[in-house]
Each structure stands twice: as C-alpha cells, then as structure tokens.
Design a protein around this motif. Structure first.
Motif, PDB file in Angstrom:
ATOM      1  N   ARG A  84       0.715  -1.106  -0.021  1.00 47.90           N
ATOM      2  CA  ARG A  84      -0.136   0.002  -0.092  1.00 47.90           C
ATOM      3  C   ARG A  84       0.978   1.354  -0.031  1.00 47.90           C
ATOM      4  NH1 ARG A  84      -4.693   0.908   4.340  1.00 47.90           N
ATOM      5  NH2 ARG A  84      -5.506  -0.536   2.753  1.00 47.90           N
ATOM      6  N   PHE A  85       0.533   2.063  -1.049  1.00 50.05           N
ATOM      7  CA  PHE A  85       1.673   3.347  -1.090  1.00 50.05           C
ATOM      8  C   PHE A  85       0.284   4.545  -0.901  1.00 50.05           C
ATOM      9  CE2 PHE A  85       3.904   0.434  -4.055  1.00 50.05           C
ATOM     10  CZ  PHE A  85       5.156   0.894  -3.370  1.00 50.05           C
ATOM     11  N   THR A  86       1.010   5.440  -0.175  1.00 48.56           N
ATOM     12  CA  THR A  86       0.109   6.613   0.118  1.00 48.56           C
ATOM     13  C   THR A  86       0.681   8.091  -0.422  1.00 48.56           C
ATOM     14  OG1 THR A  86      -0.874   5.612   2.125  1.00 48.56           O
ATOM     15  CG2 THR A  86      -1.233   7.926   1.839  1.00 48.56           C
ATOM     16  N   LEU A  87      -0.384   8.804  -1.300  1.00 55.64           N
ATOM     17  CA  LEU A  87       0.026   9.987  -1.673  1.00 55.64           C
ATOM     18  C   LEU A  87      -0.630  11.004  -0.796  1.00 55.64           C
ATOM     19  CD1 LEU A  87       1.390  11.621  -4.362  1.00 55.64           C
ATOM     20  CD2 LEU A  87      -1.439  11.618  -4.821  1.00 55.64           C
ATOM     21  N   THR A  88       0.282  12.053  -0.435  1.00 59.80           N
ATOM     22  CA  THR A  88      -0.185  13.157   0.378  1.00 59.80           C
ATOM     23  C   THR A  88       0.069  14.466  -0.556  1.00 59.80           C
ATOM     24  OG1 THR A  88       0.199  11.955   2.459  1.00 59.80           O
ATOM     25  CG2 THR A  88      -0.172  14.335   2.594  1.00 59.80           C
ATOM     26  N   VAL A  89      -0.927  15.267  -0.549  1.00 60.44           N
ATOM     27  CA  VAL A  89      -0.849  16.362  -1.353  1.00 60.44           C
ATOM     28  C   VAL A  89      -0.662  17.813  -0.308  1.00 60.44           C
ATOM     29  CG1 VAL A  89      -1.836  18.224  -2.641  1.00 60.44           C
ATOM     30  CG2 VAL A  89      -2.221  15.816  -3.300  1.00 60.44           C
ATOM     31  N   HIS A  90       0.265  18.457  -0.393  1.00 54.99           N
ATOM     32  CA  HIS A  90       0.671  19.738   0.470  1.00 54.99           C
ATOM     33  C   HIS A  90       0.273  20.842  -0.260  1.00 54.99           C
ATOM     34  CE1 HIS A  90       2.575  16.513   2.843  1.00 54.99           C
ATOM     35  NE2 HIS A  90       3.124  16.198   1.797  1.00 54.99           N
ATOM     36  N   PRO A  91      -0.814  21.509  -0.189  1.00 58.76           N
ATOM     37  CA  PRO A  91      -1.039  22.789  -0.883  1.00 58.76           C
ATOM     38  C   PRO A  91      -0.260  23.935  -0.371  1.00 58.76           C
ATOM     39  CG  PRO A  91      -3.173  22.060   0.474  1.00 58.76           C
ATOM     40  CD  PRO A  91      -1.860  20.986   0.641  1.00 58.76           C
ATOM     41  N   GLU A  92       0.035  24.843  -0.896  1.00 60.55           N
ATOM     42  CA  GLU A  92       0.734  26.058  -0.575  1.00 60.55           C
ATOM     43  C   GLU A  92       0.220  27.438  -1.120  1.00 60.55           C
ATOM     44  OE1 GLU A  92       4.852  25.468  -2.047  1.00 60.55           O
ATOM     45  OE2 GLU A  92       4.907  23.511  -1.051  1.00 60.55           O
ATOM     46  N   ASP A  93       0.323  28.207  -0.195  1.00 64.42           N
ATOM     47  CA  ASP A  93      -0.478  29.596  -0.514  1.00 64.42           C
ATOM     48  C   ASP A  93      -1.672  29.708  -1.105  1.00 64.42           C
ATOM     49  OD1 ASP A  93       1.887  30.884  -0.036  1.00 64.42           O
ATOM     50  OD2 ASP A  93       2.949  30.260  -1.843  1.00 64.42           O
ATOM     51  N   GLY A  94      -2.531  28.926  -0.620  1.00 66.13           N
ATOM     52  CA  GLY A  94      -4.070  29.013  -0.830  1.00 66.13           C
ATOM     53  C   GLY A  94      -4.516  27.943  -2.061  1.00 66.13           C
ATOM     54  N   PHE A  95      -3.615  27.321  -2.436  1.00 61.63           N
ATOM     55  CA  PHE A  95      -3.651  26.145  -3.771  1.00 61.63           C
ATOM     56  C   PHE A  95      -4.886  25.417  -3.373  1.00 61.63           C
ATOM     57  CE2 PHE A  95      -3.561  22.829  -6.388  1.00 61.63           C
ATOM     58  CZ  PHE A  95      -3.086  23.174  -7.506  1.00 61.63           C
ATOM     59  N   ALA A  96      -6.020  25.459  -4.399  1.00 62.34           N
ATOM     60  CA  ALA A  96      -7.278  24.917  -4.161  1.00 62.34           C
ATOM     61  C   ALA A  96      -7.798  24.149  -5.409  1.00 62.34           C
ATOM     62  CB  ALA A  96      -8.203  25.526  -3.523  1.00 62.34           C
ATOM     63  N   ALA A  97      -6.983  23.823  -6.512  1.00 63.74           N
ATOM     64  CA  ALA A  97      -7.553  23.325  -7.869  1.00 63.74           C
ATOM     65  C   ALA A  97      -7.453  21.827  -7.688  1.00 63.74           C
ATOM     66  CB  ALA A  97      -6.451  23.831  -8.613  1.00 63.74           C
ATOM     67  N   PRO A  98      -8.400  21.176  -8.334  1.00 66.90           N
ATOM     68  CA  PRO A  98      -8.363  19.711  -8.514  1.00 66.90           C
ATOM     69  C   PRO A  98      -6.984  19.163  -9.035  1.00 66.90           C
ATOM     70  CG  PRO A  98     -10.355  20.560  -9.721  1.00 66.90           C
ATOM     71  CD  PRO A  98      -9.368  21.806  -9.245  1.00 66.90           C
ATOM     72  N   ILE A  99      -6.744  18.042  -8.689  1.00 60.42           N
ATOM     73  CA  ILE A  99      -5.309  17.397  -8.769  1.00 60.42           C
ATOM     74  C   ILE A  99      -5.574  16.002  -9.310  1.00 60.42           C
ATOM     75  CG2 ILE A  99      -3.281  16.555  -8.045  1.00 60.42           C
ATOM     76  CD1 ILE A  99      -3.274  18.682  -5.963  1.00 60.42           C
ATOM     77  N   GLU A 100      -5.201  15.979 -10.583  1.00 59.38           N
ATOM     78  CA  GLU A 100      -5.142  14.355 -11.214  1.00 59.38           C
ATOM     79  C   GLU A 100      -3.985  13.619 -10.895  1.00 59.38           C
ATOM     80  OE1 GLU A 100      -6.023  14.821 -15.474  1.00 59.38           O
ATOM     81  OE2 GLU A 100      -7.400  16.428 -15.349  1.00 59.38           O
ATOM     82  N   VAL A 101      -4.197  12.390 -10.657  1.00 61.31           N
ATOM     83  CA  VAL A 101      -2.963  11.585 -10.066  1.00 61.31           C
ATOM     84  C   VAL A 101      -2.719  10.480 -11.280  1.00 61.31           C
ATOM     85  CG1 VAL A 101      -1.941  10.285  -8.340  1.00 61.31           C
ATOM     86  CG2 VAL A 101      -3.362  12.434  -7.741  1.00 61.31           C
ATOM     87  N   ASN A 102      -1.492  10.109 -11.699  1.00 69.04           N
ATOM     88  CA  ASN A 102      -1.289   9.224 -12.572  1.00 69.04           C
ATOM     89  C   ASN A 102      -0.034   8.365 -12.119  1.00 69.04           C
ATOM     90  OD1 ASN A 102      -3.416   9.249 -14.789  1.00 69.04           O
ATOM     91  ND2 ASN A 102      -2.452  11.318 -14.897  1.00 69.04           N
ATOM     92  N   VAL A 103      -0.136   6.950 -12.494  1.00 70.98           N
ATOM     93  CA  VAL A 103       1.319   6.238 -11.854  1.00 70.98           C
ATOM     94  C   VAL A 103       1.764   5.584 -13.242  1.00 70.98           C
ATOM     95  CG1 VAL A 103       2.274   4.485 -10.632  1.00 70.98           C
ATOM     96  CG2 VAL A 103       0.317   6.024  -9.764  1.00 70.98           C
ATOM     97  N   THR A 104       3.002   5.582 -13.539  1.00 69.02           N
ATOM     98  CA  THR A 104       3.485   4.952 -14.797  1.00 69.02           C
ATOM     99  C   THR A 104       4.791   4.033 -14.068  1.00 69.02           C
ATOM    100  OG1 THR A 104       3.201   6.966 -16.053  1.00 69.02           O
ATOM    101  CG2 THR A 104       4.813   5.215 -17.042  1.00 69.02           C
ATOM    102  N   ALA A 105       4.547   2.851 -14.465  1.00 66.88           N
ATOM    103  CA  ALA A 105       5.639   1.917 -13.887  1.00 66.88           C
ATOM    104  C   ALA A 105       6.371   1.083 -15.024  1.00 66.88           C
ATOM    105  CB  ALA A 105       5.094   0.878 -12.825  1.00 66.88           C
ATOM    106  N   THR A 106       7.703   0.872 -14.834  1.00 69.63           N
ATOM    107  CA  THR A 106       8.489   0.005 -15.631  1.00 69.63           C
ATOM    108  C   THR A 106       9.439  -0.988 -14.826  1.00 69.63           C
ATOM    109  OG1 THR A 106      10.227   1.587 -15.979  1.00 69.63           O
ATOM    110  CG2 THR A 106       8.522   1.861 -17.869  1.00 69.63           C
ATOM    111  N   ALA A 107       9.734  -1.987 -15.537  1.00 71.53           N
ATOM    112  CA  ALA A 107      10.633  -2.996 -14.878  1.00 71.53           C
ATOM    113  C   ALA A 107      11.246  -4.133 -16.082  1.00 71.53           C
ATOM    114  CB  ALA A 107       9.775  -3.944 -13.661  1.00 71.53           C
ATOM    115  N   LEU A 108      12.255  -4.485 -15.541  1.00 72.28           N
ATOM    116  CA  LEU A 108      13.034  -5.556 -16.360  1.00 72.28           C
ATOM    117  C   LEU A 108      13.185  -4.931 -17.756  1.00 72.28           C
ATOM    118  CD1 LEU A 108      10.473  -8.568 -15.872  1.00 72.28           C
ATOM    119  CD2 LEU A 108      12.689  -8.155 -14.929  1.00 72.28           C
ATOM    120  N   GLY A 109      13.887  -3.707 -17.738  1.00 69.93           N
ATOM    121  CA  GLY A 109      14.654  -3.003 -18.869  1.00 69.93           C
ATOM    122  C   GLY A 109      13.412  -2.764 -19.854  1.00 69.93           C
ATOM    123  N   GLY A 110      12.006  -2.230 -19.364  1.00 69.10           N
ATOM    124  CA  GLY A 110      11.078  -1.728 -19.863  1.00 69.10           C
ATOM    125  C   GLY A 110      10.051  -3.271 -20.577  1.00 69.10           C
TER     126      GLY A 110
END
Length: 169
Positions: A84-110
């Motif tokens: 289980r991985f957990t992503l935490t967003v840390h907004p700065e200076d009043g940032f409030a826009a929606p955030i899209e999250v993607n994960v790209t993974a590679t192994a074994l030399g692609g």
C-alpha cells in the motif's frame, strides 16, 4: 551647339535634388532607430482610486502551488504480496485546484510497463492510497525492481515523485 541653362535654374535643381536625397536618407536611417520615448506623466496624488501607492517595499506575489509525497518511497515484496502506497498533497499559498494523479511503472528493462489513472482529488486533499499486488517474476529471474513515477497535475502545476518496488522470490 550646346544649349546653356541659366545658373539660377541649375542651382534650384541641385537644391531640390539634395533635399529629396536628404529626406530619403533620413527616412531610411530612422528605420533602425528606437521609437521615441513617450513623455512621463506627472504622478497622481497618493490615494487616488486605481493608483498604487509607492511604499518603497518590493511587492511579492505568492504563487499558488503544491507539493506531493509518497510513502513508502521504496518497498520490498514477494510475488503476489500487496503493498500500500499513500500519496499526500501539500497545498501552498491557498492552492485549491483539483489534482489528477497518474502512475507509470516500468521493470525488467522496459519489458514490463503499466499505467494507472488514480483519478482526481479535490480540497481538502485527503490522502490517496493505492494498493499494488507485486507481479509474478518470469522464470529464472529471482529479483526485479519496478520503478514508478507518480505524476500529480493541477492548476497548471505538475509534480512528480519516484517510487520503487523490489520484488524478490
């Protein structure tokens, strides 16, 4: 027999030609010159609506942005184990826009590639958890490292975080 012209006519023709040449030169020479400066306007009285008041202090414009963190940043698992991985967003200076999250993974030399859209999160940005089942390893491979990049995009800002999963038999 050669015709003679009065000296006054010759002088007038020479003056006209010289004036035309001087005007042409002035027009051609001014094409590379910088434009004339506009005269400075007198300063408006302090407190005039729509007029900033000079205080001598530099003006700082806060840029609204965010940062991200992923925990754990690296993990070790056996094939079939769930991590289980957990992503935490840390907004700065009043940032409030929606955030899209993607994960790209590679192994074994692609040879192994995987992409996941984890969706969009909005304020108050709850921690986003993502569970990964460690894939099985090919025959004769005892260890493989999966390198992943988590990409968060929102409000014109893109942030990435690298994560690593080591799979051992």
């Amino acid at each position: 027999m050669a015709r003679e012209y009065p000296p006054l006519l010759i002088a007038v023709i020479i003056c006209v030609l010289m004036t035309v040449l001087a005007g042409t030169y002035a027009l051609l020479a001014s094409e590379g010159a910088p434009p004339p400066k506009e005269p400075a306007l007198p300063p408006a009285p302090a407190g005039t609506p729509g007029t900033p008041v000079a205080t001598g202090a530099p003006v700082q414009v806060a840029s609204r942005t965010f940062s991200i963190s992923v925990t754990p940043s690296s993990a070790t698992a056996r094939p079939g184990d769930t991590v289980r991985f957990t992503l935490t967003v840390h907004p700065e200076d009043g940032f409030a826009a929606p955030i899209e999250v993607n994960v790209t993974a590679t192994a074994l030399g692609g040879v192994y590639r995987d992409n996941h859209d984890l969706g969009t999160i909005s304020v108050p940005y709850p921690p986003l958890t993502y569970e990964v089942a460690a894939p099985d390893l090919p025959p004769l491979v005892s260890t493989a490292t999966v390198d992943a990049v988590v990409t968060a995009t929102g409000g014109g800002t893109v942030r990435t975080e690298r994560v690593q999963l080591v799979i051992r038999r």
